[in-house]
Design a protein around this motif. Structure first.
Motif, PDB file in Angstrom:
ATOM      1  N   TRP A  20      80.664  29.106 -69.424  1.00  0.00           N
ATOM      2  CA  TRP A  20      80.232  30.461 -69.779  1.00  0.00           C
ATOM      3  C   TRP A  20      80.818  30.748 -71.152  1.00  0.00           C
ATOM      4  O   TRP A  20      82.030  30.932 -71.263  1.00  0.00           O
ATOM      5  N   LYS A  23      84.217  29.169 -72.074  1.00  0.00           N
ATOM      6  CA  LYS A  23      85.090  29.001 -70.919  1.00  0.00           C
ATOM      7  C   LYS A  23      84.456  27.983 -69.969  1.00  0.00           C
ATOM      8  O   LYS A  23      83.480  28.299 -69.281  1.00  0.00           O
ATOM      9  N   VAL A  25      83.512  26.062 -66.816  1.00  0.00           N
ATOM     10  CA  VAL A  25      83.606  26.428 -65.403  1.00  0.00           C
ATOM     11  C   VAL A  25      83.433  25.195 -64.525  1.00  0.00           C
ATOM     12  O   VAL A  25      84.221  24.946 -63.622  1.00  0.00           O
ATOM     13  N   PRO A  44      88.429  28.521 -54.258  1.00  0.00           N
ATOM     14  CA  PRO A  44      89.115  29.740 -54.688  1.00  0.00           C
ATOM     15  C   PRO A  44      88.213  30.636 -55.529  1.00  0.00           C
ATOM     16  O   PRO A  44      87.246  30.160 -56.133  1.00  0.00           O
ATOM     17  N   SER A  45      88.530  31.902 -55.562  1.00  0.00           N
ATOM     18  CA  SER A  45      87.751  32.866 -56.330  1.00  0.00           C
ATOM     19  C   SER A  45      87.699  32.458 -57.798  1.00  0.00           C
ATOM     20  O   SER A  45      88.704  32.075 -58.373  1.00  0.00           O
ATOM     21  N   GLY A  46      86.521  32.520 -58.370  1.00  0.00           N
ATOM     22  CA  GLY A  46      86.383  32.200 -59.790  1.00  0.00           C
ATOM     23  C   GLY A  46      86.260  30.717 -60.084  1.00  0.00           C
ATOM     24  O   GLY A  46      86.255  30.318 -61.240  1.00  0.00           O
ATOM     25  N   CYS A  47      86.104  29.882 -59.040  1.00  0.00           N
ATOM     26  CA  CYS A  47      86.038  28.444 -59.297  1.00  0.00           C
ATOM     27  C   CYS A  47      84.620  28.008 -59.667  1.00  0.00           C
ATOM     28  O   CYS A  47      84.389  26.883 -60.039  1.00  0.00           O
ATOM     29  N   GLY A  48      83.658  28.910 -59.563  1.00  0.00           N
ATOM     30  CA  GLY A  48      82.312  28.561 -60.008  1.00  0.00           C
ATOM     31  C   GLY A  48      81.293  28.388 -58.892  1.00  0.00           C
ATOM     32  O   GLY A  48      80.259  27.758 -59.093  1.00  0.00           O
ATOM     33  N   LYS A  49      81.526  28.978 -57.740  1.00  0.00           N
ATOM     34  CA  LYS A  49      80.574  28.836 -56.633  1.00  0.00           C
ATOM     35  C   LYS A  49      79.265  29.551 -56.932  1.00  0.00           C
ATOM     36  O   LYS A  49      78.180  28.994 -56.783  1.00  0.00           O
ATOM     37  N   THR A  50      79.379  30.811 -57.362  1.00  0.00           N
ATOM     38  CA  THR A  50      78.164  31.555 -57.721  1.00  0.00           C
ATOM     39  C   THR A  50      77.441  30.860 -58.872  1.00  0.00           C
ATOM     40  O   THR A  50      76.206  30.802 -58.902  1.00  0.00           O
ATOM     41  N   THR A  51      78.215  30.301 -59.789  1.00  0.00           N
ATOM     42  CA  THR A  51      77.607  29.590 -60.904  1.00  0.00           C
ATOM     43  C   THR A  51      76.770  28.410 -60.408  1.00  0.00           C
ATOM     44  O   THR A  51      75.679  28.152 -60.936  1.00  0.00           O
ATOM     45  N   GLN A  94      75.424  38.149 -54.034  1.00  0.00           N
ATOM     46  CA  GLN A  94      76.747  38.515 -53.507  1.00  0.00           C
ATOM     47  C   GLN A  94      76.803  39.969 -53.020  1.00  0.00           C
ATOM     48  O   GLN A  94      77.455  40.279 -52.046  1.00  0.00           O
ATOM     49  N   GLU A 172      78.317  34.472 -50.192  1.00  0.00           N
ATOM     50  CA  GLU A 172      79.271  35.259 -49.400  1.00  0.00           C
ATOM     51  C   GLU A 172      78.578  36.259 -48.469  1.00  0.00           C
ATOM     52  O   GLU A 172      78.735  37.471 -48.614  1.00  0.00           O
ATOM     53  N   HIS A 205      84.346  32.373 -47.713  1.00  0.00           N
ATOM     54  CA  HIS A 205      85.796  32.221 -47.725  1.00  0.00           C
ATOM     55  C   HIS A 205      86.349  32.171 -46.308  1.00  0.00           C
ATOM     56  O   HIS A 205      87.545  32.068 -46.128  1.00  0.00           O
TER      57      HIS A 205
HETATM   58  N1  LIG Z   1      78.027  36.321 -66.502  1.00  0.00           N
HETATM   59  C1  LIG Z   1      79.190  35.732 -66.840  1.00  0.00           C
HETATM   60  N2  LIG Z   1      79.608  35.737 -68.108  1.00  0.00           N
HETATM   61  C2  LIG Z   1      80.755  35.131 -68.473  1.00  0.00           C
HETATM   62  N3  LIG Z   1      81.567  34.488 -67.619  1.00  0.00           N
HETATM   63  C3  LIG Z   1      81.218  34.450 -66.329  1.00  0.00           C
HETATM   64  C4  LIG Z   1      80.013  35.061 -65.875  1.00  0.00           C
HETATM   65  N4  LIG Z   1      79.908  34.845 -64.545  1.00  0.00           N
HETATM   66  C5  LIG Z   1      81.005  34.148 -64.201  1.00  0.00           C
HETATM   67  N5  LIG Z   1      81.787  33.894 -65.258  1.00  0.00           N
HETATM   68  C6  LIG Z   1      83.046  33.117 -65.243  1.00  0.00           C
HETATM   69  O1  LIG Z   1      82.803  31.919 -64.566  1.00  0.00           O
HETATM   70  C7  LIG Z   1      83.822  31.650 -63.632  1.00  0.00           C
HETATM   71  C8  LIG Z   1      83.190  31.299 -62.303  1.00  0.00           C
HETATM   72  O2  LIG Z   1      82.516  32.438 -61.815  1.00  0.00           O
HETATM   73  P1  LIG Z   1      81.745  32.456 -60.434  1.00  0.00           P
HETATM   74  O3  LIG Z   1      81.121  33.794 -60.314  1.00  0.00           O
HETATM   75  O4  LIG Z   1      80.869  31.277 -60.349  1.00  0.00           O
HETATM   76  O5  LIG Z   1      82.971  32.320 -59.419  1.00  0.00           O
HETATM   77  P2  LIG Z   1      82.930  32.332 -57.844  1.00  0.00           P
HETATM   78  O6  LIG Z   1      83.440  31.020 -57.400  1.00  0.00           O
HETATM   79  O7  LIG Z   1      81.601  32.746 -57.350  1.00  0.00           O
HETATM   80  O8  LIG Z   1      84.033  33.439 -57.506  1.00  0.00           O
HETATM   81  P3  LIG Z   1      84.045  34.506 -56.305  1.00  0.00           P
HETATM   82  O9  LIG Z   1      84.430  33.783 -55.079  1.00  0.00           O
HETATM   83  O10 LIG Z   1      85.104  35.478 -56.715  1.00  0.00           O
HETATM   84  O11 LIG Z   1      82.689  35.122 -56.220  1.00  0.00           O
HETATM   85  C9  LIG Z   1      84.695  32.881 -63.550  1.00  0.00           C
HETATM   86  O12 LIG Z   1      85.986  32.506 -63.943  1.00  0.00           O
HETATM   87  C10 LIG Z   1      84.128  33.858 -64.506  1.00  0.00           C
HETATM   88  O13 LIG Z   1      85.135  34.243 -65.414  1.00  0.00           O
END
Ligand SMILES: Nc1ncnc2c1ncn2[C@@H]1O[C@H](COP(=O)(O)OP(=O)(O)OP(=O)(O)O)[C@@H](O)[C@H]1O
Ligand SMILES: [Mg+2]
Lengths: 273, 253
Positions: A20, A23, A25, A44-51, A94, A172, A205
């Motif tokens: 992103w 950064k 991911v 873990p939260s923020g590890c990139g699952k939604t990505t 989500q 989730e 989770h």
């Molecule tokens: N639209 C965006 N723009 C910039 N960075 C993003 C964006 N979406 C996510 N990120 C970054 O990408 C990383 C992974 O985000 P993601 O949403 O995939 O995490 P996640 O595993 O789904 O977390 P959670 O369990 O909290 O939902 C995060 O650290 C976040 O900072």
């Protein structure tokens, strides 16, 4: 490695890297989702699952590597082909993301009205049946703002299933649900999967519940898959990362804290100001 | 982290982006029945939303405009010409300009906030994921609606303003009604004055709805971002309407 990987994978991520902005991911992530099964994706939260989900639906394109849905390379699709693919994928976002100016009924009816030539009476029956499966037929004429967050999510689940897709992605689905609706949602995900043979990915989770609905499970951390296998095996794994996550320990290979400088330094600085 | 954004950090780049956005929206235009129905629904919403403020302001603008011009004109013994001044300034300038600025404040802001919040709550993502183009379903109807709603509102504005003028001149100052209407009819040209104003109304309506959807579409998905975007909509519409008004007036005269 896993032997059924290449054979019956419905979705495959091959050496996928994604950042992103600047950064990073995902780093060279390899992931195979078996067809016709429920796969739980944890991490873990923020590890990139939604990505990962956004890469599968083509909302984001991988910087490197390939994302395959069936035999289709999502990164190569033209907008029209992408839309065709998306009709076969139901997604539960989500936070549900219902349309706030439409009733629950119209929310679920929207994809049907848009993509099928069905007459209104049939759409009505289909929508009521979908709402019935999530236990909210009685709320058909209510607006999303009149329902709780958990109920919103269940209506969104009905909407995601409206077109009977081949693939369901749940981001989730259990967050914020009470034990009863969690139990029903969980069984619902498992049952529609068994009944229709669709491929499901569930981001969650809820470590304890995973065993109840998932056939396969993978754990993502720091942009890679760190463990995969049957949920029972993962629960008994000796691997440190896996144990830390499955048992919810703060100490271990996965850092609980977002990278920062030492705490006492931050505190000292704020005292001086 | 993010620097606080000023209102228009880089107007030239902003204009370029808004143009690209507009071309994308227009190039994907498909006029299906659903699309037309949704457009008419938006015309209804934006029109009805703005009606009260348009009628109220129109009346008082007519009232005060007549008051000031009547006072000035009588000094030159030309009090009877008040209806001419009233009608010409309304049809040519005040009607389209004021209506559009009021429209931006009432309907434009809510369009911006609506689209911005749809992005913030992932409703636009959800549409995308259902293979429904949000550009087609959300942006285009609102864009087209402004082109229809603003001219209609301009008519309403002009009518109520003239009514305000009649109240002041005829009822309060005792100007002869036949002179009032006769002078107005004799001096207003249908083509140049009335139609010229309506052409402006269409152009301004397009401008107002374009800016409203653009700022909504590009709003940052946060409460702060949406708040900033609504402010930008009003200010950008007001400035560009006045600018375009000057250009169109210069061409038409
Ligand atoms: N639209 C965006 N723009 C910039 N960075 C993003 C964006 N979406 C996510 N990120 C970054 O990408 C990383 C992974 O985000 P993601 O949403 O995939 O995490 P996640 O595993 O789904 O977390 P959670 O369990 O909290 O939902 C995060 O650290 C976040 O900072
Ligand atoms: Mg997430």
């Amino acid at each position: 490695m896993n032997n059924n990987d290449s054979q019956s994978a419905a979705i495959r991520l091959e050496q996928v890297s994604f950042a992103w902005g600047d950064k990073p991911v995902l780093r060279d992530l390899d992931l195979s989702i078996p067809a016709g099964r429920v796969t739980a994706v944890m991490g873990p939260s923020g590890c990139g699952k939604t990505t990962v989900l956004r890469l599968i639906t083509g909302q984001q394109i991988a910087d490197r590597g390939r994302v395959l849905v069936g035999k289709i390379d999502v990164g190569q699709l033209k907008p029209r082909e992408l839309n065709h693919l998306r009709r076969n994928i139901g997604v539960l976002l989500q936070n549900g993301a219902l349309f706030t100016d439409l009733t629950c009924f119209d929310n679920v009816a929207l994809p049907l009205r848009e993509h099928t030539p069905l007459p209104e009476p049939i759409i009505r029956r289909l929508v009521l049946l979908k709402l019935q499966t999530v236990g909210l037929r009685g709320a058909a004429d209510m607006y999303p703002r009149e329902l709780s967050g958990g109920m919103n999510r269940r209506v969104a689940m009905a909407r995601a299933m409206a077109l009977d897709p081949d693939i369901m992605l749940y981001d989730e689905p259990f967050a914020g649900l009470d034990p009863i609706s969690m139990g029903t949602s969980l069984r619902l995900i498992r049952d529609i999967n068994r009944a229709l043979g669709i491929t499901s990915i569930v981001i969650t989770h809820d470590v304890d519940e995973v065993v109840q609905f998932a056939d396969y499970c993978c754990l993502i951390s720091e942009g890679r898959v760190v463990a995969k296998g049957a949920p029972e095996d993962l629960a008994e794994s000796e691997d440190e990362t896996v144990r830390q996550f499955m048992q919810g320990l703060a100490d271990g290979p996965v850092p609980f804290h977002f990278p920062a400088r030492p705490l006492d330094q931050d505190l000292l600085d704020s005292g001086a100001r | 982290m993010a620097a606080p954004r000023t209102l228009f950090a880089n107007p030239v780049r902003e204009l370029g982006r808004a143009l690209v956005f507009l071309l994308t929206a227009i190039s994907r235009m498909r006029l299906t029945r659903l699309q037309i129905a949704e457009t008419l629904r938006q015309v209804y919403f934006t029109g009805v939303r703005s009606l009260v403020i348009i009628v109220t302001c129109g009346f008082f603008v007519g009232l005060v405009l007549t008051l000031q011009t009547y006072d000035t004109l009588t000094r030159f013994g030309a009090g009877d010409a008040v209806s001419t001044v009233l009608a010409l300034s309304l049809f040519r300038e005040l009607g389209p300009v004021l209506t559009t600025i009021l429209f931006a404040g009432r309907a434009g802001t809510s369009i911006t906030a609506e689209i911005g919040l749809m992005r913030a709550t992932e409703q636009l993502d959800a549409l995308d994921l259902m293979a429904i183009d949000p550009m087609e379903r959300i942006v285009q109807p609102r864009l087209l609606a402004g082109i229809i709603a603003v001219p209609a509102l301009v008519l309403v504005f002009n009518v109520t303003a003239i009514f305000g003028g009649v109240v002041f001149a005829v009822f309060l100052m005792g100007v002869d009604p036949n002179t009032f209407w006769g002078n107005m009819q004799a001096s207003v040209e249908l083509g140049r004055d009335f139609m010229g104003g309506m052409i402006k109304a269409v152009a301004f309506g397009f401008l107002a709805s374009w800016l409203a959807v653009y700022y909504g579409w590009t709003a940052r998905p946060t409460s702060e971002g949406v708040a900033l975007a609504t402010t930008q909509t009003v200010i950008a519409t007001a400035i560009s309407v006045l600018l375009v008004d000057f250009i169109l007036s210069a061409i038409m005269l």
